[in-house]
Design a protein around this motif. Structure first.
Motif, PDB file in Angstrom:
ATOM      1  N   ALA A 359      -3.486  -5.502  -5.191  1.00 14.18           N
ATOM      2  CA  ALA A 359      -3.697  -5.599  -3.743  1.00 14.18           C
ATOM      3  C   ALA A 359      -2.412  -6.009  -3.037  1.00 14.18           C
ATOM      4  O   ALA A 359      -2.064  -5.458  -1.982  1.00 14.18           O
ATOM      5  CB  ALA A 359      -4.817  -6.588  -3.453  1.00 14.18           C
ATOM      6  N   PHE A 360      -1.698  -6.967  -3.587  1.00 14.95           N
ATOM      7  CA  PHE A 360      -0.464  -7.434  -2.947  1.00 14.95           C
ATOM      8  C   PHE A 360       0.615  -6.357  -2.948  1.00 14.95           C
ATOM      9  O   PHE A 360       1.473  -6.329  -2.058  1.00 14.95           O
ATOM     10  CB  PHE A 360       0.059  -8.684  -3.661  1.00 14.95           C
ATOM     11  N   GLU A 361       0.606  -5.479  -3.941  1.00 22.09           N
ATOM     12  CA  GLU A 361       1.645  -4.448  -4.031  1.00 22.09           C
ATOM     13  C   GLU A 361       1.487  -3.362  -2.971  1.00 22.09           C
ATOM     14  O   GLU A 361       2.348  -2.480  -2.869  1.00 22.09           O
ATOM     15  CB  GLU A 361       1.611  -3.828  -5.430  1.00 22.09           C
ATOM     16  N   GLN A 362       0.431  -3.421  -2.159  1.00 23.24           N
ATOM     17  CA  GLN A 362       0.290  -2.458  -1.069  1.00 23.24           C
ATOM     18  C   GLN A 362       1.183  -2.798   0.121  1.00 23.24           C
ATOM     19  O   GLN A 362       1.352  -1.980   1.019  1.00 23.24           O
ATOM     20  CB  GLN A 362      -1.175  -2.396  -0.618  1.00 23.24           C
ATOM     21  N   TYR A 370       6.331 -12.240  -2.001  1.00 20.56           N
ATOM     22  CA  TYR A 370       6.086 -13.609  -2.459  1.00 20.56           C
ATOM     23  C   TYR A 370       4.744 -13.709  -3.184  1.00 20.56           C
ATOM     24  O   TYR A 370       4.626 -14.313  -4.252  1.00 20.56           O
ATOM     25  CB  TYR A 370       6.125 -14.547  -1.260  1.00 20.56           C
ATOM     26  N   ASN A 371       3.697 -13.105  -2.612  1.00 17.10           N
ATOM     27  CA  ASN A 371       2.381 -13.133  -3.244  1.00 17.10           C
ATOM     28  C   ASN A 371       2.383 -12.352  -4.555  1.00 17.10           C
ATOM     29  O   ASN A 371       1.690 -12.723  -5.505  1.00 17.10           O
ATOM     30  CB  ASN A 371       1.342 -12.558  -2.289  1.00 17.10           C
ATOM     31  N   TYR A 389      10.329 -12.653  -6.133  1.00 18.01           N
ATOM     32  CA  TYR A 389      10.778 -13.751  -5.277  1.00 18.01           C
ATOM     33  C   TYR A 389      12.152 -13.450  -4.673  1.00 18.01           C
ATOM     34  O   TYR A 389      12.435 -13.790  -3.512  1.00 18.01           O
ATOM     35  CB  TYR A 389      10.838 -15.056  -6.067  1.00 18.01           C
ATOM     36  N   GLN A 390      13.010 -12.799  -5.464  1.00 18.47           N
ATOM     37  CA  GLN A 390      14.329 -12.424  -4.944  1.00 18.47           C
ATOM     38  C   GLN A 390      14.200 -11.388  -3.829  1.00 18.47           C
ATOM     39  O   GLN A 390      14.952 -11.432  -2.842  1.00 18.47           O
ATOM     40  CB  GLN A 390      15.192 -11.894  -6.087  1.00 18.47           C
ATOM     41  N   LEU A 391      13.259 -10.457  -3.964  1.00 14.52           N
ATOM     42  CA  LEU A 391      13.025  -9.497  -2.879  1.00 14.52           C
ATOM     43  C   LEU A 391      12.527 -10.197  -1.623  1.00 14.52           C
ATOM     44  O   LEU A 391      12.923  -9.849  -0.499  1.00 14.52           O
ATOM     45  CB  LEU A 391      12.012  -8.450  -3.340  1.00 14.52           C
TER      46      LEU A 391
END
Length: 483
Positions: A359-362, A370-371, A389-391
């Motif tokens: 879901a977060f990758e959408q 972060y999620n 996290y770096q992104l």
């Protein structure tokens, strides 16, 4: 969104319906009765036979009120912000403990300081996973531990504190508030502030009120202190009855700080207007109202399920999902959320980290990355979590929470690599020791290394009081001098 402080409308386009509705109401009010009778009664007699405010007129006014309330509800009135996913877990708290000499005073067989330490332990147990910073102050103020979610390290530092460690005597609350202000200036996330003391010196009331800090009174006359200060005050009790009041005060402080947080969303309060609209509709259809109200209760199932279906009648699916999320029904809430971010948060809370990651990758903004890192950390995929996290930091460079999670992920990756290397070295050492035993070579050097390791571990587990005292002395500026 229209910003009419303190009221906001999330969907202001619906307000365009208000003028036509008002014109419609005026027209119905003026012409409804006349249109019904003008074909049957002579025009010169009609004004004298009509009674203003009849039954039809009243019904039209009620229907107009229902439409107006529904329109305002659809416009999305809001006056406060809602917490983003994981906000309640990550709300950082600055805990400042007064170490002046009056904290050694005994009350009911225990000192105020020891009592305050026990209370802090109880507070930490009520906020698992949250970050806490430890500060100490007397005649000077010092940051002993920056915000961390490592409860073991926090309690280790806390239990070692005593009034003898402070380099300066007295009480300087403004100096403590300056240290807190400096911490806040270095962070993009708002901090909550908790001061634990038996009293506040004269002249510090205004600075304390302007800092939006909460005071937890450890002994003394808490009522007199509360009447003297403009800041929220919670009295420390011998039992746990003060913890709920303290947590409510902290929640209020968090909501106040969240009003200025650009990452939080406005809370849609339009559904509150549906209750008076439903009441007016029931009065308008009073003959059918009992049947309409009993209809949800006729469904088979437990009474709790019937009550759940009843409140669902008046809320949309996103509102139902948010209500279930707040009630802890995360798996069911995830099936109703249309927002991928909130659906991922519900799945994450339901321990379905794989689905939460999907879901977060959408999304592709900083909070989404972060999620994703949080979900990957849950799956023990720390190397990939560090990349996410770096992104997130590339899009929001000064995000302290993401920086701390990145450091934690990199540390876990390093520990895993170190463990693999250690396991490989142990295998090689076993082979070497076997050869040395066959050759009659002594292993005294290896035993010496083991003894040094045990000694280092014993020192690590000891009290860090000496280290904290040296640290506070080093934090004193040259102008302050020695105590």
């Amino acid at each position: 969104m229209i910003d009419w402080l303190p009221l906001h409308f999330l969907r202001p386009a619906w307000l365009l319906l208000l003028p036509p509705l008002l014109l419609l109401g005026w027209w119905l009010r003026r012409n409804s009765a006349r249109a019904s009778w003008q074909r049957l009664i002579a025009p010169q007699l009609l004004p004298h036979l009509l009674v203003s405010g009849g039954r039809n007129s009243g019904g039209n006014v009620m229907l107009l009120c229902i439409l107006l309330l529904a329109t305002l509800a659809a416009a999305g009135p809001s006056w406060d912000r809602e917490a983003p996913p994981f906000a309640e877990r990550q709300a950082p708290l600055l805990i400042a403990l007064n170490l002046s000499s009056d904290m050694d005073q005994q009350e009911r067989g225990v000192s105020r300081l020891e009592r305050a330490k026990l209370k802090i332990h109880d507070l930490l147990a009520q906020r698992p996973g949250a970050r806490h910073a430890l500060l100490a102050y007397a005649g000077s103020a010092h940051l002993l531990l920056p915000p961390t979610d490592d409860a073991t390290l926090f309690t280790l530092y806390l239990d070692s504190l005593s009034t003898e460690l402070m380099p300066r005597l007295g009480r300087d609350t403004p100096a403590l508030l300056q240290v807190m202000d400096q911490l806040q200036a270095e962070s993009s996330q708002p901090y909550m502030r908790l001061l634990i003391s038996a009293d506040v010196e004269e002249g510090a009331e205004a600075a304390l009120a302007n800092s939006h800090s909460l005071l937890w009174v450890a002994g003394g006359d808490s009522d007199a202190l509360s009447s003297r200060l403009d800041s929220p005050v919670v009295a420390m009790r011998n039992d746990d009855s003060d913890l709920p009041a303290l947590l409510r005060a902290l929640d209020a402080s968090q909501r106040l700080a969240r009003q200025d947080d650009p990452d939080s969303r406005w809370h849609d309060r339009g559904w509150w207007l549906l209750w008076p609209a439903a009441l007016l509709l029931a009065l308008r259809l009073r003959r059918a109202a009992p049947a309409l109200l009993l209809l949800p209760l006729l469904q088979p199932g437990h009474s709790e399920a019937a009550e759940l279906e009843l409140w669902r009648l008046w809320r949309s699916e996103p509102q139902q999902a948010m209500q279930l999320y707040r009630q802890g029904a995360y798996a069911e809430a995830a099936t109703l959320f249309s927002d991928p971010r909130w659906r991922g948060a519900a799945l994450y809370r339901a321990s379905n980290c794989e689905a939460a990651l999907a879901a977060f990758e959408q999304g592709t903004d900083a909070e989404d990355y972060y999620n994703q890192g949080n979900a990957l950390s849950c799956l023990q995929r720390h190397s990939e979590a560090a990349e996410r996290y770096q992104l997130a930091l590339a899009l929001r460079p000064h995000w302290q929470q993401a920086q701390e999670n990145l450091q934690r992920a990199l540390l876990l990756v390093a520990r895993r690599q170190q463990q693999h290397a250690k396991d490989a070295d142990m295998d090689a050492d076993d082979v070497r020791n076997d050869l040395e035993r066959k050759r009659g070579v002594s292993v005294t050097e290896q035993q010496s290394r083991e003894q040094q390791t045990e000694l280092w571990l014993d020192n690590l587990q000891g009290s860090p009081a000496g280290y904290l005292k040296r640290r506070m002395l080093m934090q004193l500026t040259p102008q302050e001098g020695q105590p």
